[in-house]
Design a protein around this motif. Sequence first.
Motif, mmCIF file in Angstrom:
data_model
loop_
_atom_site.group_PDB
_atom_site.id
_atom_site.type_symbol
_atom_site.label_atom_id
_atom_site.label_comp_id
_atom_site.label_asym_id
_atom_site.label_seq_id
_atom_site.Cartn_x
_atom_site.Cartn_y
_atom_site.Cartn_z
ATOM 1 N N SER A 12 0.845 -1.190 0.000
ATOM 2 C CA SER A 12 0.000 0.000 0.000
ATOM 3 C C SER A 12 0.883 1.243 0.000
ATOM 4 O O SER A 12 1.994 1.222 0.535
ATOM 5 C CB SER A 12 -0.885 0.009 1.253
ATOM 6 O OG SER A 12 -1.588 1.227 1.353
ATOM 7 N N PHE A 23 -7.293 0.428 9.580
ATOM 8 C CA PHE A 23 -7.574 -0.975 9.260
ATOM 9 C C PHE A 23 -7.724 -1.852 10.496
ATOM 10 O O PHE A 23 -8.446 -2.839 10.476
ATOM 11 C CB PHE A 23 -6.471 -1.528 8.352
ATOM 12 C CG PHE A 23 -6.737 -2.895 7.798
ATOM 13 C CD1 PHE A 23 -7.826 -3.127 6.972
ATOM 14 C CD2 PHE A 23 -5.898 -3.962 8.090
ATOM 15 C CE1 PHE A 23 -8.078 -4.394 6.457
ATOM 16 C CE2 PHE A 23 -6.135 -5.231 7.572
ATOM 17 C CZ PHE A 23 -7.227 -5.437 6.760
ATOM 18 N N SER A 27 -11.390 -0.261 12.783
ATOM 19 C CA SER A 27 -12.095 -1.083 11.788
ATOM 20 C C SER A 27 -13.550 -1.350 12.163
ATOM 21 O O SER A 27 -14.402 -1.458 11.290
ATOM 22 C CB SER A 27 -11.366 -2.408 11.562
ATOM 23 O OG SER A 27 -11.375 -3.181 12.756
ATOM 24 N N ILE A 103 -1.866 -10.196 11.757
ATOM 25 C CA ILE A 103 -1.651 -9.095 10.818
ATOM 26 C C ILE A 103 -0.440 -8.301 11.277
ATOM 27 O O ILE A 103 -0.315 -7.967 12.453
ATOM 28 C CB ILE A 103 -2.892 -8.183 10.755
ATOM 29 C CG1 ILE A 103 -4.100 -8.958 10.223
ATOM 30 C CG2 ILE A 103 -2.612 -6.948 9.901
ATOM 31 C CD1 ILE A 103 -5.420 -8.227 10.357
ATOM 32 N N ILE A 105 1.753 -4.889 9.906
ATOM 33 C CA ILE A 105 1.921 -3.814 8.926
ATOM 34 C C ILE A 105 3.298 -3.215 9.157
ATOM 35 O O ILE A 105 3.613 -2.767 10.261
ATOM 36 C CB ILE A 105 0.820 -2.745 9.063
ATOM 37 C CG1 ILE A 105 -0.562 -3.388 8.850
ATOM 38 C CG2 ILE A 105 1.057 -1.611 8.067
ATOM 39 C CD1 ILE A 105 -1.741 -2.457 9.093
ATOM 40 N N CYS A 115 1.465 -5.073 4.194
ATOM 41 C CA CYS A 115 0.571 -5.715 5.155
ATOM 42 C C CYS A 115 0.644 -7.217 4.922
ATOM 43 O O CYS A 115 0.320 -7.701 3.843
ATOM 44 C CB CYS A 115 -0.866 -5.218 4.981
ATOM 45 S SG CYS A 115 -2.016 -5.968 6.150
ATOM 46 N N ASN A 117 -0.669 -10.897 6.235
ATOM 47 C CA ASN A 117 -1.746 -11.549 6.979
ATOM 48 C C ASN A 117 -1.515 -13.052 6.889
ATOM 49 O O ASN A 117 -1.443 -13.615 5.801
ATOM 50 C CB ASN A 117 -3.102 -11.174 6.362
ATOM 51 C CG ASN A 117 -4.270 -11.782 7.108
ATOM 52 O OD1 ASN A 117 -4.112 -12.440 8.127
ATOM 53 N ND2 ASN A 117 -5.455 -11.570 6.586
ATOM 54 N N SER A 142 -8.600 -9.212 0.871
ATOM 55 C CA SER A 142 -7.923 -8.248 0.010
ATOM 56 C C SER A 142 -8.875 -7.113 -0.378
ATOM 57 O O SER A 142 -8.489 -5.937 -0.399
ATOM 58 C CB SER A 142 -7.396 -8.958 -1.233
ATOM 59 O OG SER A 142 -6.724 -8.062 -2.067
ATOM 60 N N PHE A 145 -9.296 -4.747 2.572
ATOM 61 C CA PHE A 145 -8.075 -3.954 2.701
ATOM 62 C C PHE A 145 -8.036 -2.851 1.648
ATOM 63 O O PHE A 145 -7.759 -1.691 1.958
ATOM 64 C CB PHE A 145 -6.845 -4.862 2.568
ATOM 65 C CG PHE A 145 -5.548 -4.119 2.722
ATOM 66 C CD1 PHE A 145 -4.990 -3.941 3.978
ATOM 67 C CD2 PHE A 145 -4.890 -3.596 1.621
ATOM 68 C CE1 PHE A 145 -3.793 -3.246 4.126
ATOM 69 C CE2 PHE A 145 -3.707 -2.907 1.760
ATOM 70 C CZ PHE A 145 -3.149 -2.730 3.020
ATOM 71 N N LYS A 146 -8.318 -3.198 0.401
ATOM 72 C CA LYS A 146 -8.279 -2.214 -0.690
ATOM 73 C C LYS A 146 -9.347 -1.131 -0.505
ATOM 74 O O LYS A 146 -9.138 0.023 -0.871
ATOM 75 C CB LYS A 146 -8.431 -2.904 -2.053
ATOM 76 C CG LYS A 146 -7.218 -3.726 -2.442
ATOM 77 C CD LYS A 146 -5.971 -2.858 -2.574
ATOM 78 C CE LYS A 146 -4.759 -3.616 -3.035
ATOM 79 N NZ LYS A 146 -3.557 -2.772 -3.026
ATOM 80 N N GLU A 149 -7.935 1.211 2.069
ATOM 81 C CA GLU A 149 -6.882 1.989 1.408
ATOM 82 C C GLU A 149 -7.494 3.078 0.529
ATOM 83 O O GLU A 149 -7.063 4.239 0.569
ATOM 84 C CB GLU A 149 -6.008 1.055 0.565
ATOM 85 C CG GLU A 149 -4.896 1.784 -0.162
ATOM 86 C CD GLU A 149 -4.115 0.862 -1.069
ATOM 87 O OE1 GLU A 149 -2.881 0.917 -1.024
ATOM 88 O OE2 GLU A 149 -4.744 0.084 -1.835
#
Length: 160
Positions: A12, A23, A27, A103, A105, A115, A117, A142, A145-146, A149
């Motif tokens: 990212s 995240f 979250s 996780i 980062i 990141c 996982n 994914s 996450f996206k 982001e």
Amino acid sequence: MGVVTYELEINSSIPPAKLFKAFVLDSDNLIPKILPQAISSVEILEGDGGPGTVKLITFGEGSQFKSVKHRVDGIDKENFTFSYSIIEGDALTDALESISYEIKISASPDGGSICKNISKYHTKGDAQIPEDKIKSGKEKASGIFKAVEAYLLENPDAYN
């Protein structure tokens, strides 16, 4: 009981501290706001958000599952690590005892993040997990996450 382990790594452009805040730390609020079709609500059943906290995650209308109970196993805000387990719910199916996630980062050389996982599927007996189920889970993770982001890119002042 067997354990099937899968890893997922996503790069990212967002710095680690900001990504971790959104995240992981927020979250429960952010994901139902930006992806209500995936997760409609998160409710703390016991605990204060730290290790041992148990949450009820209710999935959105488009999900094949209704809900799961998720337990926070560890959180390290300085090193941007978070671990949790799915301990109950219809997503475990008949083949799974639990699913644990780790996780991490970390900073990437370009100022963004990497990141990682690690998912561990704890099976009942010698149950097998179909590869398409694992692939589907990776794609959903994914996608979430996206989406986080993209939200951060669209809202550069959020989570500073």
